[in-house]
Design a protein around this motif. Structure first.
Motif: not given
Ligand SMILES: CC(C)(COP(=O)(O)OP(=O)(O)OC[C@H]1O[C@@H](n2cnc3c(N)ncnc32)[C@H](O)[C@@H]1OP(=O)(O)O)[C@@H](O)C(=O)NCCC(=O)NCCS
Length: 147
Positions: A36-47
């Motif tokens: 989940t952390t990795w997907s947040r890091i690479t999701d441009p919508i998540v700051p």
């Protein structure tokens, strides 16, 4: 050494470093948290973003941050949540370069401040941090809310 924002293709290198970071903290968080952390890091919508220090083509350190709105200012502040340098690469200024890079980003993008916490006994990290500023006199209250 170069510093750049992590992208999807960096996952294997980041996971290796992340495991080292978890070991350093003696943490046993589950693989679903890492995913989940990795997907947040690479999701441009998540700051949430990660800046990687690269030597050759290998990531050797990271700074992971959360950019968040404030109530006391219009501009955002940046919380540096995780900073880590591969054990074999320490003491060469990589940690310093990762922080300097965030300062430059923040000056460019108009963040009000960059801040972080560390364990009071983390002497190596504090030696680095004390070069930037004195620690302030706030103390932290942290209530566990999950079972
Ligand atoms: C804290 C950390 C990111 C610093 O990274 P780094 O690349 O070694 O940092 P730098 O080389 O820029 O500087 C760190 C300072 O500690 C010294 N240092 C750090 N590791 C060292 C080592 N293995 N050997 C010699 N000196 C070391 C450096 O000389 C420098 O001190 P100085 O400026 O007074 O000479 C790294 O030690 C680390 O990942 N530690 C484990 C995770 C951690 O504590 N993260 C921070 C949590 S808030």
């Amino acid at each position: 050494m170069t510093i750049r924002t992590a992208v999807a293709a960096d996952k294997p290198g980041w996971v290796d470093l992340w495991q080292g970071y978890l070991t350093f903290y003696g943490s046993a968080i589950g693989p679903e948290v890492t995913e989940t952390t990795w997907s947040r890091i690479t999701d441009p919508i998540v700051p949430v973003f990660t800046r990687l220090a690269i030597v050759g083509d290998k990531p050797v350190g990271f700074a992971t941050c959360i950019l968040h709105p404030r109530t006391w200012a219009i501009e955002p502040a940046c919380y540096l949540e995780d900073l880590f340098v591969d054990e074999t690469m320490r003491g060469r200024g990589i940690g310093r370069r990762l922080i300097d890079d965030l300062i430059a980003m923040g000056q460019r993008d108009g963040w009000t401040n960059l801040y972080w916490h560390t364990n009071s006994g983390n002497e190596t990290a504090r030696r680095l941090y004390d070069r930037y500023d004195k620690a302030d006199d706030f103390v932290r209250y942290r209530l566990p809310l999950k079972g």
